[in-house]
Enzyme design. Structure first.
Site, PDB file in Angstrom:
ATOM      1  N   SER A 165      29.048  16.019 -14.949  1.00 39.63           N
ATOM      2  CA  SER A 165      28.969  15.312 -13.827  1.00 39.63           C
ATOM      3  C   SER A 165      29.364  13.798 -13.596  1.00 39.63           C
ATOM      4  O   SER A 165      29.823  13.175 -12.781  1.00 39.63           O
ATOM      5  CB  SER A 165      27.893  15.536 -12.939  1.00 39.63           C
ATOM      6  N   LYS A 189      21.270  13.698  -5.949  1.00 37.81           N
ATOM      7  CA  LYS A 189      21.786  12.596  -6.389  1.00 37.81           C
ATOM      8  C   LYS A 189      21.842  11.628  -5.290  1.00 37.81           C
ATOM      9  O   LYS A 189      21.879  10.271  -5.293  1.00 37.81           O
ATOM     10  CB  LYS A 189      23.231  12.799  -6.754  1.00 37.81           C
TER      11      LYS A 189
END
Length: 779
Positions: free
Chosen positions: A678, A721
């Site tokens: 990611s 996140k």
């Protein structure tokens, strides 16, 4: 009474259970009216009376046909009337006699008798028989404790063979039939032979008794004292007419079987085991094994159920009261209740709650049981590596026990509990078998109606059980087992959720446990937020609970010590109680930076920011990656590097930059391992910024995987996140277009504070992230 044609008339006294031989002197107790009148008549005449034994002891008034025809003429030597009306008589046997005729039967018996004379035999034969008889009688006395040794001395002085036989016979515990046979035998040799045969048999029986006694004695010496006491108790119970311990135990179990709700096949099995138990001695080890097996079958629930509370509102209240959040598993339980209310015959679901430690998987299962009104059973599967732990041991093994499933059902006491299989991902396997394979039958709704446990040897129905399993990861669960369960993922709690849990659940509970009311301890919102952010770093709330307890202990000490009557905890005073913060979180950059980008990362403990730094050095094109990066992250960096080389001229970058410069990519906090795809667009943006000299906006955070063609692929953990980005002070989030649907999972307060840019290509990323767009030769 007198003589008549060579015969003698005498009164007759029938004896019960007694026989008198000639020369015998003994006492008799006479109580029957006829017998007393016969004695009185004898005393009037010459004190003589005929003593003959009746055939049946229990007959009170015997007829002539029920009295033996041969008896003994005796002299009545003494009579004594006792207070109870009976007469005690001393008699002496004189001679054998045969009843020829009954002359009187009404008031008392009067009989006509003839005396029987002994028939002589060959002297040597008789002498040999006498010696043999004395030898056998001596051996008999040594073996028997019923005849005194002095009797042998008196018997040895007897010279007449007939008298010898009579005296020895009178001292033997013979059956009445044998005694009468000896009395009726007038031939001396035959009488001695009969008695010798009887005495020899008696001696052999005593020898056998002695051997048995010695064997039992040796066996008793080898066993414990308990065995000896039980044998004594058994003998006493037998004498008292009581049932022995084993029979009483079996009768008690049969009474329990009558009341049991077990199916007929189980009752038949128990009855068969009871028959085996009945035949075993009370000290048999096998007996205790059978008893334990029967007790296990009795203890198992076969039909007993608890009625489900199908009130959805009540269930929702209970689940919310015990846990904050966890919407998906709660919703699944409520769906089950709704269907159950409509159908009323639905099999229990098999759920698998997957999530990091401390998020409430185990306690949620307990709450589900409380909401449904069912019993709750929990077994831990962590470290279990023996198949027998699930299926049980066969009864042939010493110390065999049923498996944990059956033991759990015994503990529940009903056939429809909530059954928690904790830590199912921690199962192991070795040479003893694979417990995961044994669970396949348990967790298959189409098979668990006939679950087979090796110990109980009968099928058991688990269809009404609601199984809930927990795991930290699905990776170690075998695919066939995973396929049988409905997986519900429980992610780690967000910062906001932890704050709510601390405020509404943990802190009030700890204050109550530590005896602190609201008037003694108060903790403001800033202090709670600081406790969550800087003193714990976990996906669950276990450490947060410990820190809340720590605060309560410190406050209790202050109050009890008299320093303060009330403790108010603020963000400033929290450090005084708990010390310096243990953790720190990444923060947004204070100004726009070249070659430095804020990425977003997700861990088991939640989300965090991840800074990526790039430096361009003079060199020969070496790419250096530091910060303890994993293989996947290194490959993402190489893919970003290759893609930038392919488009260098378009962004105003020297196409030969890789031959003239070394590039160093570093991710700070090098002690912490990092991996995953990611950070692909983060590293690509940092590379472009460093190579072009264009700064990256300080308020931007990003996450997404990059391909060799610059496409941006979806990632996981977006909710966590974004929570970390909001905490760090970021206001703009760049995310893959395919993750746009996940934005709605983010708490509303966080969602409204952030600006989201879904992207499909790196060009879009650069447009939103850089302070200005790189300009070069467009193709």
């Amino acid at each position: 009474m007198g003589e008549r044609s060579g015969k003698r008339e005498l009164p007759l006294l029938p004896l019960r259970g007694l026989l008198v031989y000639p020369t015998m002197v003994l006492h008799l107790d006479v109580g029957r009216e006829k017998s007393i009148r016969a004695l009185e008549q004898a005393m009037v005449d010459d004190n003589k009376i005929l003593l003959a034994t009746q055939e049946e002891v229990h007959i009170e008034e015997p007829d002539a046909e029920q009295i033996y025809s041969i008896g003994t003429v005796a002299r009545v030597k003494q009579m004594l009337k006792l207070p109870n009306g009976t007469i005690r008589v001393l008699v002496e046997g004189l001679q054998r006699a045969k009843i020829e005729e009954y002359l009187q039967k009404e008031d008392y018996f009067v009989v006509s008798i003839t005396y029987l004379k002994e028939e002589k035999a060959e002297e040597n034969e008789v002498e040999a028989l006498m010696r043999s008889l004395l030898t056998h009688f001596e051996q008999y006395i040594k073996l028997s404790k019923k005849v005194s040794p002095e009797t042998l001395t008196s018997v040895q002085d007897i010279e007449e063979p007939g008298r010898l036989a009579d005296v020895i016979a009178s001292h033997l515990p013979l059956k009445m039939k044998d005694k009468q046979e000896i009395l009726e035998t007038v031939n001396i040799q035959e009488r001695l032979e009969i008695l010798l045969t009887i005495l020899n048999n008696e001696r052999e029986v005593l020898e056998l008794e002695r051997k048995i006694g010695n064997r039992v004695k040796k066996q008793m010496e080898r066993t414990q004292k308990e065995y000896y006491l039980r044998e004594q108790m058994k003998a006493i119970q037998k004498e008292l007419g009581d049932k022995d311990g084993r029979q009483g135990e079996v009768d008690e179990l049969r009474a329990q079987l009558e009341k049991s709700d077990a199916p007929e096949r189980i009752k038949a099995k128990i009855e068969k085991e009871l028959e085996r138990l009945e035949k075993m001695p009370s000290t048999s080890a096998e007996g205790s094994v059978i008893r334990t097996y029967i007790d296990t079958l009795f203890a198992l629930p076969w039909t007993k159920t608890t009625e489900d509370n199908l009130d959805i509102k009540h269930a929702e209240e209970v689940l919310d009261e015990d846990h904050y959040g966890l919407e998906k598993p709660k919703e699944r339980v409520l769906e089950y209740l709704a269907v159950q209310k409509l159908v009323n015959s639905m099999r229990g679901p098999i759920l698998c709650l997957v999530g990091p430690p401390g998020v409430g998987k185990t306690s949620l299962a307990r709450s589900v049981a409380r909401a449904l009104g069912r019993e709750f059973v929990r077994i831990s599967l962590g470290g279990v590596r023996d198949e027998a732990e699930i299926r049980g041991h066969r009864r042939t093994y010493v110390g065999a026990l049923p498996g944990r499933i059956i033991q759990g059902m015994k503990q529940a006491g009903t056939i429809n509990p909530v059954f928690l299989l904790d830590e199912i991902d921690k199962l192991a396997s070795d040479f003893r078998g694979d417990p995961a394979s044994a669970l396949l039958e348990v967790l298959d709704p189409n098979q668990n109606d006939k679950f087979s446990d090796h110990y109980i040897e009968e099928t058991y129905d688990l269809t009404n059980v609601m199984f809930i399993t927990t795991a930290n990861s699905l990776d170690t669960i075998p695919r066939p087992l995973l396929d049988r369960m409905e997986v519900i993922s429980i992610s780690g709690y967000t910062e906001l959720e932890k704050l709510n849990i601390l405020r509404g659940y943990l802190l009030p509970k700890q204050m109550e446990d530590h005896g602190l009311g609201k008037d003694k301890l108060q903790m403001n919102e800033d202090a709670m937020l600081k406790l969550v952010r800087l003193y714990t770093r976990e996906a669950g709330v276990r450490n947060l609970n410990r820190e809340a307890a720590n605060v309560c202990r410190k406050a209790a000490k202050i109050i009890v010590g008299g320093e303060k009557k009330r403790v108010v905890v603020t963000a400033k005073t929290l450090e005084a109680l708990l010390g310096k913060p243990r953790y720190r979180y990444g923060l947004a950059e204070k100004k726009d930076q070249v070659g430095s980008v804020t990425g977003l990362a997700w861990t088991q403990a939640g989300g965090d920011t991840l800074n990526v730094e790039v430096s361009i050095l003079a060199g020969k094109g070496k790419l250096t990656l530091t910060g303890q990066l994993g293989d996947v992250m290194k490959e993402s960096a190489q893919a970003a590097f290759s893609y930038i080389r392919s488009r260098a001229s378009e962004w105003g970058i020297d196409p030969e930059f890789h031959e003239k410069n070394d590039i160093h990519i570093h991710v700070p906090e090098g002690a912490i391992p990092k991996d995953g795809p990611s950070a692909g667009i983060t590293m690509a943006t940092a590379l472009v910024s460093a190579l072009t000299g264009i700064p990256v906006k300080k308020e931007v955070g990003m996450t997404g995987e990059i391909t060799l063609r610059g496409r941006v692929l979806p990632i996981g953990g977006l909710k966590e996140k974004c929570m970390s980005a909001h905490r760090a002070g970021l206001t703009t989030i760049i995310l893959p277009k395919d993750n746009e649907k996940d934005i709605e999972d983010i708490p509303e307060s966080v969602r409204e504070a952030l600006t989201f840019y879904p992207v499909e290509h790196l060009d879009e990323v650069l447009r939103h992230a850089l302070t200005k767009q790189p300009v070069g030769d467009k193709k």
